[in-house]
Design an enzyme around this catalytic site. Structure first.
Site, PDB file in Angstrom:
ATOM      1  N   LYS A  19      14.969   1.512  12.729  1.00  0.00           N
ATOM      2  CA  LYS A  19      15.026   1.573  14.202  1.00  0.00           C
ATOM      3  C   LYS A  19      13.981   0.609  14.757  1.00  0.00           C
ATOM      4  O   LYS A  19      12.818   0.675  14.363  1.00  0.00           O
ATOM      5  CB  LYS A  19      14.709   3.008  14.639  1.00  0.00           C
ATOM      6  CG  LYS A  19      14.516   3.195  16.126  1.00  0.00           C
ATOM      7  CD  LYS A  19      13.371   4.164  16.429  1.00  0.00           C
ATOM      8  CE  LYS A  19      12.039   3.565  16.069  1.00  0.00           C
ATOM      9  NZ  LYS A  19      10.849   4.321  16.492  1.00  0.00           N
ATOM     10  N   ASP A 152      12.999  11.225  17.397  1.00  0.00           N
ATOM     11  CA  ASP A 152      13.719   9.973  17.134  1.00  0.00           C
ATOM     12  C   ASP A 152      15.011  10.185  16.340  1.00  0.00           C
ATOM     13  O   ASP A 152      15.785   9.244  16.154  1.00  0.00           O
ATOM     14  CB  ASP A 152      12.838   9.001  16.333  1.00  0.00           C
ATOM     15  CG  ASP A 152      11.791   8.336  17.209  1.00  0.00           C
ATOM     16  OD1 ASP A 152      11.804   8.567  18.436  1.00  0.00           O
ATOM     17  OD2 ASP A 152      10.968   7.582  16.659  1.00  0.00           O
TER      18      ASP A 152
END
Ligand code: C5P
Length: 302
Positions: A19, A152
């Protein structure tokens, strides 16, 4: 939902893309101390890999460049195992018991380095186990489980370009967002996320600008004006982050910025050849560092 016994020689293979916070604006603070964030996020072809196979009993193994760091840490904190147990517990509530699984994690991403490693692995474990056990899980239940694993994890479940707000749980997909050529760099020295947040002087910063009409290329022209508000405190804590950013600029990156709370930095290059050349030059200068050229995953227009 109908879990199969999942036994058999064929692995379920699930990618866990890294990410990348192309921008991270800190816009406020909640009463519980957590900071409110506005993030432009994309994911890369480079990442960890989760492999799942039916087995007589549950097991977990790790390989890859960064395996040893995970092996040294407390297994009870392993997000892949937490994801397995959470999903199995959810299925068991409906009276079914998913079969034991051997899970293998190929740990290619540096650990605790601002590019989502643990969250990406947890999301990949959820996606992979859903396929392996042939489950049909309600979207809301899946997002709830992801959130229990970390702020997340819901964005890593999506693994496509998006804006994330709140503490990361409010997600808007960007289906037109283009593929980018990146180089990721990490000197392999850790920085502490709570320490960086404590050093952050201004907690009320401008949010991300309104998304451009076309949602795609125009983001790139705005990229210079975007920020990672955690970068200045992180550079204070680990001046080497400043070196990584300078080296990416010298290697002809159009934009160089830190991801998440660091310490991984990324450079955006105008084409793949430039990214490859920059990575080769950085690797030569810093053979011990993590240097990875990679393409990002483009938005999926439906
Ligand atoms: O998400 P993670 O567990 O890595 O966060 C570590 C710490 O960073 C939190 O305990 C909190 O002190 C700080 N943090 C924050 N605001 C966020 C995320 C993390 O203040 N949105």
């Amino acid at each position: 939902m109908g879990p199969s016994d999942g036994k058999g020689a064929v692995d379920t293979v699930e990618a866990a893309p890294a990410k990348i916070n192309l921008a991270l604006h800190v816009t406020g603070q909640r009463e519980d101390g957590y900071h409110l964030l506005d993030m432009l996020v994309t994911f890369t072809e480079a990442g960890d890999v989760v492999r799942i196979r039916g087995a007589a009993e549950d097991s977990f193994s790790i390989s890859g460049r960064f395996a040893s760091e995970l092996l040294q840490s407390d297994a009870s904190n392993n997000l892949v195992l937490k994801a397995r147990d959470l999903l199995r517990g959810h299925v068991q509530k409906s009276g079914l018991t998913p079969a034991p699984v051997a899970i293998h994690l190929e740990k290619n991403l540096p650990v605790a380095s601002g590019i989502g490693g643990g969250s990406a692995d947890a999301a990949a474990a959820l996606r992979g186990l859903i396929r392996h056990w042939q489950l049909e899980i309600d979207d809301n239940a899946l997002v709830d489980m992801a959130l229990m694993l970390g702020a997340d994890v819901p964005m890593c479940l999506a693994s496509q370009p998006l804006i994330a707000q709140g503490i990361g749980e409010e997600i808007t997909l960007l289906p037109q967002f283009p593929q980018l050529s990146l180089v990721l760099v990490n000197s392999l020295k850790g920085v502490s996320t709570p320490h960086i947040f404590r050093l952050l002087e201004d907690k009320q910063n401008a949010p991300l600008p309104a998304p451009p009409e076309d949602q795609g290329q125009s983001w790139l022209s705005m990229m210079d004006a975007l920020r990672n508000d955690l970068q200045p405190p992180a550079v204070k804590l680990l001046p080497e982050i400043g070196d990584m950013l300078s080296m990416l600029h010298s290697a002809r990156a159009d934009v160089a910025r830190m991801s998440g709370s660091g310490a991984t930095c990324f450079g955006i290059f105008s084409d793949w050849e430039k990214a490859e050349a920059a990575a080769a030059s950085l690797r030569e200068q810093k053979p011990g560092w993590y240097v990875q050229e990679t393409r990002t995953i483009a938005g999926r227009a439906s």
